[in-house]
Design a protein around this motif. Sequence first.
Motif, PDB file in Angstrom:
ATOM      1  N   ALA A  16       0.559  -1.623   0.146  1.00 53.77           N
ATOM      2  CA  ALA A  16      -0.204   0.341  -0.192  1.00 53.77           C
ATOM      3  C   ALA A  16       1.097   1.050  -0.237  1.00 53.77           C
ATOM      4  O   ALA A  16       0.324   2.642  -0.770  1.00 53.77           O
ATOM      5  CB  ALA A  16      -0.702   0.365   1.156  1.00 53.77           C
ATOM      6  N   GLN A  17       2.003   1.178   0.677  1.00 57.46           N
ATOM      7  CA  GLN A  17       2.283   2.345   0.993  1.00 57.46           C
ATOM      8  C   GLN A  17       3.150   2.596  -0.102  1.00 57.46           C
ATOM      9  O   GLN A  17       3.664   3.594  -1.146  1.00 57.46           O
ATOM     10  CB  GLN A  17       3.727   1.969   1.714  1.00 57.46           C
ATOM     11  CG  GLN A  17       2.803   2.223   3.743  1.00 57.46           C
ATOM     12  CD  GLN A  17       4.535   2.995   4.803  1.00 57.46           C
ATOM     13  OE1 GLN A  17       5.663   3.577   4.378  1.00 57.46           O
ATOM     14  NE2 GLN A  17       3.753   3.073   5.919  1.00 57.46           N
ATOM     15  N   PHE A  18       4.254   1.383  -1.039  1.00 54.31           N
ATOM     16  CA  PHE A  18       5.319   1.833  -2.568  1.00 54.31           C
ATOM     17  C   PHE A  18       4.024   2.413  -3.701  1.00 54.31           C
ATOM     18  O   PHE A  18       4.418   3.567  -4.313  1.00 54.31           O
ATOM     19  CB  PHE A  18       5.713   0.387  -2.649  1.00 54.31           C
ATOM     20  CG  PHE A  18       6.452  -0.456  -1.774  1.00 54.31           C
ATOM     21  CD1 PHE A  18       7.648   0.754  -1.861  1.00 54.31           C
ATOM     22  CD2 PHE A  18       6.003  -1.539  -1.497  1.00 54.31           C
ATOM     23  CE1 PHE A  18       8.467   0.333  -1.186  1.00 54.31           C
ATOM     24  CE2 PHE A  18       7.493  -1.505  -1.133  1.00 54.31           C
ATOM     25  CZ  PHE A  18       9.052  -0.724  -0.783  1.00 54.31           C
ATOM     26  N   ALA A  19       2.461   1.878  -3.537  1.00 54.95           N
ATOM     27  CA  ALA A  19       2.131   2.289  -3.999  1.00 54.95           C
ATOM     28  C   ALA A  19       1.465   3.902  -4.447  1.00 54.95           C
ATOM     29  O   ALA A  19       1.015   4.849  -5.257  1.00 54.95           O
ATOM     30  CB  ALA A  19       0.293   1.398  -3.946  1.00 54.95           C
ATOM     31  N   ARG A  20       1.367   4.373  -3.005  1.00 54.54           N
ATOM     32  CA  ARG A  20       0.626   5.184  -2.670  1.00 54.54           C
ATOM     33  C   ARG A  20       1.738   6.389  -2.508  1.00 54.54           C
ATOM     34  O   ARG A  20       1.618   7.673  -2.821  1.00 54.54           O
ATOM     35  CB  ARG A  20      -0.135   5.327  -0.983  1.00 54.54           C
ATOM     36  CG  ARG A  20      -0.580   6.296  -0.457  1.00 54.54           C
ATOM     37  CD  ARG A  20      -1.171   6.006   0.907  1.00 54.54           C
ATOM     38  NE  ARG A  20      -0.702   5.973   1.783  1.00 54.54           N
ATOM     39  CZ  ARG A  20      -0.549   5.083   2.573  1.00 54.54           C
ATOM     40  NH1 ARG A  20      -1.724   4.156   2.638  1.00 54.54           N
ATOM     41  NH2 ARG A  20      -0.086   5.215   3.567  1.00 54.54           N
ATOM     42  N   ARG A  21       3.016   6.159  -1.608  1.00 49.38           N
ATOM     43  CA  ARG A  21       3.359   7.143  -1.765  1.00 49.38           C
ATOM     44  C   ARG A  21       5.075   6.890  -2.595  1.00 49.38           C
ATOM     45  O   ARG A  21       5.452   8.375  -3.291  1.00 49.38           O
ATOM     46  CB  ARG A  21       4.627   6.596   0.039  1.00 49.38           C
ATOM     47  CG  ARG A  21       3.400   7.165   1.171  1.00 49.38           C
ATOM     48  CD  ARG A  21       4.150   6.338   2.290  1.00 49.38           C
ATOM     49  NE  ARG A  21       4.979   6.664   2.745  1.00 49.38           N
ATOM     50  CZ  ARG A  21       5.504   7.783   4.128  1.00 49.38           C
ATOM     51  NH1 ARG A  21       4.600   7.838   4.856  1.00 49.38           N
ATOM     52  NH2 ARG A  21       6.968   7.875   3.849  1.00 49.38           N
TER      53      ARG A  21
END
Length: 207
Positions: free
Chosen positions: A23-28
Amino acid sequence: MALPLTDTQVRDCRDRIRAVAEAQFARRGLAATSLRSIAAELGWAPASLYRYFRNKDELLAATRAAALNRFSDRIEAAYAQPGDLWERSRALGDAYVDFAFEQPAAYQLIFALEQADGDKTPALRAAEERSHRTLTGYIEDMVAAGLLEGDPELLGHVYWSAIHGLIVLQMAGKLKPSLPFDTIRHEITRLLTRGALNRLGRAGHID
């Protein structure tokens, strides 16, 4: 001193870490995501992640490999359904689109975010090769059956590039409301398939 973990506990912890990382790789994005930011979301001390992954590159590789294998599971299951090759290819296409919109973080991590070849683990390379087979193998079957004509590798990439581009446009909110995603998708498929049809086997072509 931390207590030893069972194999099951290690797998569960790695799964939790990968879910947050995905989720973080995609979001951030890659640069803004760190082991510290992932640990913070988990409520863990940053150092605790080093029990499971040596560094961010290893975690990224493991997270991408897991996402790719989920994707391949979905595509392969769709293509294994009963029916003729046209029906199975449509099921494969539906599964591709469904995965992209049901798991957008995984989809973006698989196809939108990359890492250097030197940072890829054997597990990630194997997952990438498996995914490639799912996206081109069905075209090989259709060419072998005389339904389509052309280089299967090239045709597979043409179909893949077209649907991926459409998905990215939809995710970015760039499509006009008057031209819904499914309308454009079916027109793309119709036009590409018409161009690739074997003229001797065109009766069952995709609409």
